[in-house]
Each structure stands twice: as C-alpha cells, then as structure tokens.
Design an enzyme around this catalytic site. Structure first.
Site, PDB file in Angstrom:
ATOM      1  N   LYS A  96       0.811  -1.202   0.000  1.00 41.92           N
ATOM      2  CA  LYS A  96       0.000   0.000   0.000  1.00 41.92           C
ATOM      3  C   LYS A  96       0.847   1.256   0.000  1.00 41.92           C
ATOM      4  CE  LYS A  96      -2.892  -2.507   3.207  1.00 41.92           C
ATOM      5  NZ  LYS A  96      -3.293  -2.561   4.635  1.00 41.92           N
ATOM      6  N   GLY A  97       2.118   1.101   0.375  1.00 37.85           N
ATOM      7  CA  GLY A  97       2.952   2.270   0.643  1.00 37.85           C
ATOM      8  C   GLY A  97       3.076   3.252  -0.515  1.00 37.85           C
ATOM      9  N   GLU A 152       7.878   2.750  -6.173  1.00 39.37           N
ATOM     10  CA  GLU A 152       7.943   2.361  -4.761  1.00 39.37           C
ATOM     11  C   GLU A 152       8.007   3.599  -3.875  1.00 39.37           C
ATOM     12  OE1 GLU A 152       7.455   0.374  -2.573  1.00 39.37           O
ATOM     13  OE2 GLU A 152       8.296  -1.606  -2.837  1.00 39.37           O
ATOM     14  N   ASP A 153       7.555   3.429  -2.639  1.00 37.97           N
ATOM     15  CA  ASP A 153       7.716   4.500  -1.659  1.00 37.97           C
ATOM     16  C   ASP A 153       9.110   4.465  -1.056  1.00 37.97           C
ATOM     17  OD1 ASP A 153       6.948   2.051  -0.600  1.00 37.97           O
ATOM     18  OD2 ASP A 153       6.014   2.910   1.167  1.00 37.97           O
ATOM     19  N   ASP A 164      14.421  -0.151   1.481  1.00 36.94           N
ATOM     20  CA  ASP A 164      15.069  -0.211   2.802  1.00 36.94           C
ATOM     21  C   ASP A 164      16.144  -1.301   2.730  1.00 36.94           C
ATOM     22  OD1 ASP A 164      15.550  -0.738   5.593  1.00 36.94           O
ATOM     23  OD2 ASP A 164      13.720   0.329   6.082  1.00 36.94           O
ATOM     24  N   LYS A 218      17.242   3.939   1.664  1.00 36.22           N
ATOM     25  CA  LYS A 218      18.154   3.981   2.816  1.00 36.22           C
ATOM     26  C   LYS A 218      19.436   3.251   2.424  1.00 36.22           C
ATOM     27  CE  LYS A 218      14.506   3.582   6.346  1.00 36.22           C
ATOM     28  NZ  LYS A 218      13.994   2.712   7.435  1.00 36.22           N
ATOM     29  N   PHE A 276      13.569   4.303  10.964  1.00 36.80           N
ATOM     30  CA  PHE A 276      12.221   3.976  10.505  1.00 36.80           C
ATOM     31  C   PHE A 276      11.422   5.260  10.304  1.00 36.80           C
ATOM     32  CE2 PHE A 276       7.959   2.135  10.649  1.00 36.80           C
ATOM     33  CZ  PHE A 276       8.154   1.013   9.868  1.00 36.80           C
ATOM     34  N   VAL A 277      10.827   5.390   9.128  1.00 39.28           N
ATOM     35  CA  VAL A 277      10.087   6.615   8.799  1.00 39.28           C
ATOM     36  C   VAL A 277       8.619   6.299   8.515  1.00 39.28           C
ATOM     37  CG1 VAL A 277      12.044   7.944   7.940  1.00 39.28           C
ATOM     38  CG2 VAL A 277      10.823   6.428   6.378  1.00 39.28           C
ATOM     39  N   ASP A 325       3.794   3.374   6.656  1.00 41.16           N
ATOM     40  CA  ASP A 325       3.082   3.136   7.912  1.00 41.16           C
ATOM     41  C   ASP A 325       3.971   2.578   9.011  1.00 41.16           C
ATOM     42  OD1 ASP A 325       3.372   0.530   6.542  1.00 41.16           O
ATOM     43  OD2 ASP A 325       2.140  -0.231   8.198  1.00 41.16           O
ATOM     44  N   ARG A 353      -0.034   6.652   7.481  1.00 33.25           N
ATOM     45  CA  ARG A 353       0.126   6.711   6.028  1.00 33.25           C
ATOM     46  C   ARG A 353      -0.364   8.041   5.457  1.00 33.25           C
ATOM     47  NH1 ARG A 353       1.320   1.453   4.033  1.00 33.25           N
ATOM     48  NH2 ARG A 353       0.302  -0.247   5.133  1.00 33.25           N
TER      49      ARG A 353
HETATM   50  O1  LIG Z   1      13.429  -2.710   1.040  1.00 35.13           O
HETATM   51  P1  LIG Z   1      12.588  -3.460   2.004  1.00 35.13           P
HETATM   52  O2  LIG Z   1      13.300  -3.679   3.318  1.00 35.13           O
HETATM   53  O3  LIG Z   1      12.064  -4.744   1.448  1.00 35.13           O
HETATM   54  O4  LIG Z   1      11.335  -2.544   2.381  1.00 35.13           O
HETATM   55  C1  LIG Z   1      10.573  -1.829   1.450  1.00 35.13           C
HETATM   56  C2  LIG Z   1       9.152  -2.310   1.385  1.00 35.13           C
HETATM   57  O5  LIG Z   1       8.549  -2.335   2.673  1.00 35.13           O
HETATM   58  C3  LIG Z   1       7.347  -1.575   2.689  1.00 35.13           C
HETATM   59  O6  LIG Z   1       6.224  -2.360   2.402  1.00 35.13           O
HETATM   60  P2  LIG Z   1       5.430  -3.185   3.509  1.00 35.13           P
HETATM   61  O7  LIG Z   1       5.864  -4.600   3.461  1.00 35.13           O
HETATM   62  O8  LIG Z   1       5.517  -2.471   4.829  1.00 35.13           O
HETATM   63  O9  LIG Z   1       3.939  -3.112   2.956  1.00 35.13           O
HETATM   64  P3  LIG Z   1       3.023  -1.789   2.855  1.00 35.13           P
HETATM   65  O10 LIG Z   1       3.504  -1.015   1.665  1.00 35.13           O
HETATM   66  O11 LIG Z   1       1.647  -2.322   2.652  1.00 35.13           O
HETATM   67  O12 LIG Z   1       3.168  -1.018   4.131  1.00 35.13           O
HETATM   68  C4  LIG Z   1       7.582  -0.558   1.583  1.00 35.13           C
HETATM   69  O13 LIG Z   1       6.362  -0.041   1.108  1.00 35.13           O
HETATM   70  C5  LIG Z   1       8.340  -1.330   0.550  1.00 35.13           C
HETATM   71  O14 LIG Z   1       7.492  -2.039  -0.327  1.00 35.13           O
HETATM   72  O1  HPA Z   2      11.247   3.047   7.308  1.00 31.98           O
HETATM   73  C1  HPA Z   2      10.183   2.471   6.948  1.00 31.98           C
HETATM   74  N1  HPA Z   2       8.961   2.947   7.333  1.00 31.98           N
HETATM   75  C2  HPA Z   2       7.801   2.363   6.978  1.00 31.98           C
HETATM   76  N2  HPA Z   2       7.728   1.271   6.235  1.00 31.98           N
HETATM   77  C3  HPA Z   2       8.905   0.752   5.805  1.00 31.98           C
HETATM   78  N3  HPA Z   2       9.124  -0.323   5.036  1.00 31.98           N
HETATM   79  C4  HPA Z   2      10.445  -0.429   4.893  1.00 31.98           C
HETATM   80  N4  HPA Z   2      11.096   0.552   5.554  1.00 31.98           N
HETATM   81  C5  HPA Z   2      10.139   1.315   6.130  1.00 31.98           C
HETATM   82 MG   LIG Z   3       4.379  -1.177   5.681  1.00 34.61          MG
END
Ligand SMILES: O=P(O)(O)OC[C@H]1O[C@H](OP(=O)(O)OP(=O)(O)O)[C@H](O)[C@@H]1O
Ligand code: HPA
Ligand SMILES: [Mg+2]
Length: 186
Positions: free
Chosen positions: A49-50, A105-106, A109, A137, A158-159, A165, A171
């Site tokens: 969803k991010g 992507e948002d 990480d 990051k 963590f942001v 979220d 969000r």
């Molecule tokens: O580089 P990484 O360590 O893999 O992290 C990045 C992913 O983590 C988060 O998604 P999340 O799994 O929290 O799902 P969401 O978007 O629904 O919050 C974010 O939106 C990326 O898709």
């Molecule tokens: O820093 C973060 N914040 C929220 N969601 C995330 N998913 C990967 N890294 C992050």
């Molecule tokens: Mg998430």
C-alpha cells in the site's frame, strides 16, 4: 513544531522531508521519466500500500500517457524489520509481456522486497523494467539494486508518512517523518 490537524504531533520525533520538498522532487523525477519514455507506451506499477501517494502524485506530474496497475506484496507486517519473506497479496491485472514497465515504490530499505519483485516481474518478459522510488536507505541495503530514479536518500531510521506506515498508521501524513521512541514501546 506545528505538524498538522491530524493530532499525531506527539507521536512524531522529526519531519525529515516536507510536503513541499516531496512535491518539487516528484516534478523533477517526472520530467526525467517523461524524457526516457517519450513516444513509448508506459505501464506504471505501484506497490501497495505504501506507494499509493507516490503513484498518485507522480502520475499526475507526468506528461507521458500511462496505464496504471497495482501489485500488493508485504514483508513488514506490523513491525519495523523486514521479515525477508515476500508474499503476493494481489497480483497485476494485466500481462506485461512486451510492455515498458516502471515499478513505483515509496521506499527501498533492505531492498529485499524490490529485489524479489524485479525477479518476479522480469521473468514475465517486459520490454523494459525500471524502478522509481521516493526514498532509499543506502545504509540498510542487504542486496544491491539498480534503481534509475531515486527521490531522496535518507538515514537508516524507521520513517512514516506519505504512504509509509507503522502498524498501518500514519500513512496519511502529508510529509515523511520519524517516530518518537514511545510509539515503539521504547
Ligand atoms: O526494502 P525493504 O526492506 O524490502 O522494504 C521496502 C518495502 O517495505 C514496505 O512495504 P510493507 O511490506 O511495509 O507493505 P506496505 O507497503 O503495505 O506497508 C515498503 O512499502 C516497501 O514495499
Ligand atoms: O522506514 C520504513 N517505514 C515504513 N515502512 C517501511 N518499510 C520499509 N522501511 C520502512
Ligand atoms: Mg508497511
């Protein structure tokens, strides 16, 4: 610090990137993406969803006509650490074979989600597959990923906000910020 009318001020430690900075960056990235895909059909794929906010604002900043599709994957659940296990919660509605695909992507990480996604979508034989992310990051990377367009490199903290979220909250903040320790139970 005036945060906004959403009464989340006490949960926040610091605003890292303001709404104005995000808006300006997306306009800048959109111009580069427009130049890359001039005269081509482009499918942008948002990672739910991010990436909802980035997709919505980036798509409107683009001049290139695009189609939009969504994929839902999750690796974080309710915590602040990637589980490393990526699950598809929703697949694309369309076949991407022969299409120019841009993953939006948002955040990158650890890179585990995107690395998995690039392998998965790459195996479907798109004409091209590139990535645009608002945040990255560099100090958290567990896998190296080739990313064409990055909005901001941020510290390894963590942001939340602008789609991101913590346990599904925050969000809808219009900016990106860090959380106060008490929110994690610290
Ligand atoms: O580089 P990484 O360590 O893999 O992290 C990045 C992913 O983590 C988060 O998604 P999340 O799994 O929290 O799902 P969401 O978007 O629904 O919050 C974010 O939106 C990326 O898709
Ligand atoms: O820093 C973060 N914040 C929220 N969601 C995330 N998913 C990967 N890294 C992050
Ligand atoms: Mg998430």
């Amino acid at each position: 610090m005036r945060v906004d009318a959403k009464d989340m001020g006490a949960d926040l430690k610091q605003v890292l990137i303001t709404k104005e900075e995000i808006d300006a960056k997306l306009v800048e990235l959109a111009a580069k993406i427009d130049a890359e895909y001039a005269g081509k059909d482009l499918l942008i794929v948002g990672v739910l969803k991010g990436a909802v906010m980035v997709m919505a604002d980036l798509a409107r900043a683009l001049s290139t006509p695009v189609t939009m599709d969504w994929m839902a994957v999750s690796s974080y659940g309710a915590g602040t650490q990637s589980s490393g296990v990526v699950r598809i919660l929703k697949d694309l509605d369309t076949d991407i074979k022969g299409k120019h695909v841009l993953i939006v992507e948002d955040i990158i990480d650890s890179g585990l989600t995107l690395s998995w996604l690039i392998n998965n979508l790459g195996s479907r034989e798109p004409a091209s597959l590139k990535v645009c992310t608002l945040l990255r990051k560099p100090d958290a990377a567990k896998v190296a990923i080739d990313v064409e367009w990055v909005g901001f490199d941020i510290p390894n903290e963590f942001v939340v906000g602008y789609g991101l979220d913590y346990a599904e909250k925050y969000r809808n903040l219009p900016f990106v910020g860090t959380l106060a320790p008490h929110v994690y139970g610290g």
